[in-house]
Design an enzyme around this catalytic site. Structure first.
Site, short mmCIF file in Angstrom:
data_model
loop_
_atom_site.label_atom_id
_atom_site.label_comp_id
_atom_site.label_asym_id
_atom_site.label_seq_id
_atom_site.Cartn_x
_atom_site.Cartn_y
_atom_site.Cartn_z
N LYS A 54 55.94 -138.06 66.13
CA LYS A 54 58.08 -137.88 66.66
C LYS A 54 58.51 -136.86 66.48
O LYS A 54 59.04 -135.93 66.39
CB LYS A 54 58.36 -138.87 67.04
CG LYS A 54 57.43 -140.47 68.08
CD LYS A 54 57.89 -141.75 67.02
CE LYS A 54 56.87 -142.60 68.84
NZ LYS A 54 57.20 -143.87 68.21
N GLN A 98 60.87 -148.55 65.20
CA GLN A 98 58.97 -148.26 66.04
C GLN A 98 58.67 -149.75 65.70
O GLN A 98 59.04 -150.78 65.12
CB GLN A 98 58.72 -147.37 64.41
CG GLN A 98 56.99 -148.00 65.01
CD GLN A 98 56.08 -146.84 66.24
OE1 GLN A 98 57.04 -146.18 66.98
NE2 GLN A 98 55.88 -147.40 66.91
N ASP A 121 64.29 -145.18 74.14
CA ASP A 121 62.57 -146.46 74.63
C ASP A 121 62.65 -147.14 76.21
O ASP A 121 62.11 -147.36 76.35
CB ASP A 121 62.19 -147.39 74.01
CG ASP A 121 61.31 -147.28 72.70
OD1 ASP A 121 60.05 -146.16 72.97
OD2 ASP A 121 61.62 -147.42 71.69
N1 GUN Z 1 54.66 -149.30 68.93
C1 GUN Z 1 54.04 -149.16 70.50
N2 GUN Z 1 54.08 -148.07 71.58
C2 GUN Z 1 55.78 -147.87 71.10
C3 GUN Z 1 56.89 -147.36 71.76
O1 GUN Z 1 56.60 -147.03 72.96
N3 GUN Z 1 57.65 -147.83 71.41
C4 GUN Z 1 58.36 -148.26 69.95
N4 GUN Z 1 59.83 -148.35 69.46
N5 GUN Z 1 57.89 -148.90 69.00
C5 GUN Z 1 56.18 -148.71 69.94
#
Ligand code: GUN
Length: 300
Positions: A54, A98, A121
């Site tokens: 990311k 995350q 998100d």
């Molecule tokens: N962990 C797995 N997928 C995601 C996601 O789309 N966003 C976040 N914040 N954590 C994750």
């Protein structure tokens, strides 16, 4: 007939190019640089890989990137205080915590402490409610990526029978809202669904998001249906050598691709779209925060 392969990697590159172009314009015309902060608590190896990816892609599209890597023993109060600082930081337009978080942290409390306008998100309860009532919101990245690929394939999704396998808050439920918003007839199937094969076999669109390796066989799929595979499962691959593994989706690709009209591969399908949509959401949040027109096609 074998299915058209929907190339998520190429599609994601196109989305990133669009984001990148718009980021340049923001900078030149308004002196604005979108900023994304990613917060990682602990050292889960899969999460570390995602967070690194990311950060790298955020910089590649010309945005400001911050990574906040916190000790696994970080207290809830400390985490909330960092989020509060990011909420009021004008250089930050998007905040992503995350998941999963370590067990001692209350995930709902933490997510709902993020400013909904910076919740790239789309997990904050306000955004969930806005999406569920068809109002402008931040949209969760994985289902947004799936929707973009489906719109590109079909043009209009109106009247299609869509079956989503999986009812998670991250994928299944928001996917259902997005497909309803595009006038599909939506069924959400899950582990207690009776006669799943029969349910799936009526679908024009199948979105598999259960986290069970290769659980959907080709003989469940209506000929010509479009299959979107959200699963990423690592399984043993003895054919590649002792101790080797491979990534597979939630659908059995070999048999499904013989019946479907189009299918996303794993890897290279939905996966790359998720981070591309995170960047798109960060751009959308930046435009909204500054009262500027949002770029077309990067959100619903
Ligand atoms: N962990 C797995 N997928 C995601 C996601 O789309 N966003 C976040 N914040 N954590 C994750």
């Amino acid at each position: 007939m074998s299915a058209q392969v929907i190339d998520g990697k190429a599609f994601a590159a196109k989305v990133r190019d669009q984001v990148s172009e718009h980021v340049k314009l923001l900078k030149v015309e308004h002196g604005i640089v979108p900023g994304l902060a990613v917060v990682l608590v602990g050292e889960d190896p899969a999460s570390q890989v995602y967070v690194r990816s990311k950060g790298k892609q955020t910089i590649e599209v010309g945005m400001h990137s911050e990574e906040h890597k916190l000790d696994i023993a970080t207290s809830e109060a400390d985490l909330l205080s960092i989020i509060s600082r990011l909420n009021s930081d004008p250089a930050i337009n998007g905040i992503l915590v995350q998941l999963p978080l370590p067990k001692h942290l209350n995930e709902d409390l933490v997510i709902n402490s993020i400013d909904p306008a910076k919740d790239v998100d789309g997990f904050h309860i306000s955004n969930v409610g806005l999406l569920g009532t068809g109002q402008r919101s931040m949209v969760p990245c994985t289902p947004l990526g799936c929707l973009m690929m489906l719109r590109e394939h079909f043009g209009s999704l109106s009247g299609k029978d869509a079956v989503i396998i999986g009812r998670s808050n991250i994928v299944g439920k928001p996917m259902a809202q997005l497909l309803l918003g595009d006038s599909c007839t939506v069924t959400v199937a899950h582990s207690k669904t009776k006669n799943l094969k029969q349910v799936v076999s009526h679908a024009d669109v199948v979105v598999a998001a259960v986290g069970r390796a290769e659980m959907v066989p080709g003989d469940w799929i209506k000929p010509g249906a479009v299959v979107i595979d959200v699963g990423i499962n690592r399984i043993p691959a003895p054919e590649k050598g002792e101790g080797k593994t491979k990534l597979v989706g939630d659908v059995d690709y070999d048999s499904c691709s013989k019946v479907a009209g189009a299918i996303t591969p794993v890897p290279g399908g939905v996966g790359p779209m998720t981070i591309a949509c995170l960047l798109a959401n960060t751009l959308t949040a930046t435009c909204r925060a500054n009262g500027l027109t949002e770029p077309e096609g990067l959100t619903v």
